[in-house]
Design a protein around this motif. Structure first.
Motif, PDB file in Angstrom:
ATOM      1  N   ILE A   1      41.264  42.430  47.187  1.00 56.27           N
ATOM      2  CA  ILE A   1      40.720  41.844  45.952  1.00 56.27           C
ATOM      3  C   ILE A   1      40.156  42.937  45.050  1.00 56.27           C
ATOM      4  CG2 ILE A   1      38.912  40.347  45.039  1.00 56.27           C
ATOM      5  CD1 ILE A   1      39.273  38.555  47.451  1.00 56.27           C
TER       6      ILE A   1
ATOM      7  N   SER B   1      46.420  40.557  47.483  1.00 54.53           N
ATOM      8  CA  SER B   1      45.751  39.697  46.517  1.00 54.53           C
ATOM      9  C   SER B   1      46.381  39.947  45.150  1.00 54.53           C
ATOM     10  CB  SER B   1      44.243  39.983  46.474  1.00 54.53           C
ATOM     11  OG  SER B   1      43.591  39.136  45.543  1.00 54.53           O
TER      12      SER B   1
ATOM     13  N   LYS C   1      41.491  35.896  43.530  1.00 52.57           N
ATOM     14  CA  LYS C   1      40.625  35.202  44.488  1.00 52.57           C
ATOM     15  C   LYS C   1      41.353  34.900  45.798  1.00 52.57           C
ATOM     16  CE  LYS C   1      37.928  32.952  40.841  1.00 52.57           C
ATOM     17  NZ  LYS C   1      37.502  31.654  40.269  1.00 52.57           N
TER      18      LYS C   1
ATOM     19  N   ARG D   1      42.166  35.403  38.131  1.00 55.60           N
ATOM     20  CA  ARG D   1      41.451  36.427  38.875  1.00 55.60           C
ATOM     21  C   ARG D   1      41.964  36.502  40.320  1.00 55.60           C
ATOM     22  NH1 ARG D   1      37.017  38.564  36.866  1.00 55.60           N
ATOM     23  NH2 ARG D   1      36.180  38.950  38.950  1.00 55.60           N
TER      24      ARG D   1
END
Length: 247
Positions: A152, A45, A190, A188
């Protein structure tokens, strides 16, 4: 070949089952809680960080804002009307390269461990414009872990630790607030991608070895059978000849 394998189909079937079982055991581990994979999948991620400063320099037409008319510049550095110095934009590009290296440094990893074991790997890369190759004040921080959720979480912890390290160093060295670099999260973490599937090479090799041994055994037994038939046929012919001579 097919006739030989069919003739020894019980041996071939047993070898097939053994090959499948051995291949499965090379992928799975048997424990008290059941089956589990020997090697985990790896997921990644990415969070994108921007290197900037107070005063939103990217919203200004000029790299350096002119001083008010009643002020005289005392050096090369220009300031805004609020007294916030505006840095050369190329300075942020250089800092992005430096901070990408700091993101995987021991001090930053030590800060990450305050929230628990790292449990993965951090890769930080400064960005370039794909057409011109110009460095950008952006960093892609990628976290690699054994599950999407952990990837994440690790990316968020890595970004937080890098920002904390920079802020602590700024405070420890008494850097004025108006002169401090800011690390902002632009994107971010995600989206999660499969970074590396479970390796299956060992399972394939184990299965092929067992099957080759099984097929080799079948042809070895087949090579022994004609000799037995030939010897049995010779003995029967000799007995038949003896019977005729006796008669």
């Amino acid at each position: 070949y097919a006739r030989v394998l069919w003739r020894f189909r019980l041996i071939v079937a047993t070898g097939l089952l053994l090959g499948l079982a051995a291949a499965a055991l090379s992928l799975l581990r048997v424990g008290t809680d059941g089956f589990s994979y020997r090697e985990p999948e790896l997921w990644s991620s990415t969070t994108r960080l921007g290197v900037t400063q107070n005063g939103f320099p990217w919203g200004r037409l000029f790299a350096q804002s002119p001083l008010p008319a009643d002020r005289t510049p005392t050096g090369e550095e220009q300031t805004t009307e609020e007294g916030i110095p505006i840095a050369d934009p190329n300075r942020f590009n250089t800092l992005a390269v430096l901070y990408a290296e700091l993101a995987t440094s021991d001090p930053v990893l030590s800060l990450m461990r305050h929230d628990g074991p790292v449990g993965g790997k951090i890769v930080a890369v400064p960005l370039r414009d794909p057409e011109s190759g110009t460095m950008l004040p952006l960093i892609d921080l990628t976290a690699i872990s054994t599950s999407p959720g952990r990837a994440i979480e690790l990316a968020e912890r890595g970004a937080k630790a890098l920002d904390t390290y920079v802020q602590e160093q700024q405070k420890a060295n008494a850097v004025p607030s108006s002169d401090r670099v800011l690390i902002q999260t632009v994107v971010r973490p995600k989206k999660v991608e499969l970074f590396q599937p479970r390796p299956k090479t060992m399972a394939v090799v184990v299965f092929l070895v067992v099957m080759l041994a099984t097929v080799g055994l079948a042809f070895l037994l087949e090579s022994l059978r004609p000799r037995e038939r030939y010897r049995g046929g010779q003995a029967a012919e000799l007995r038949h000849t003896e019977q005729r001579l006796t008669a």
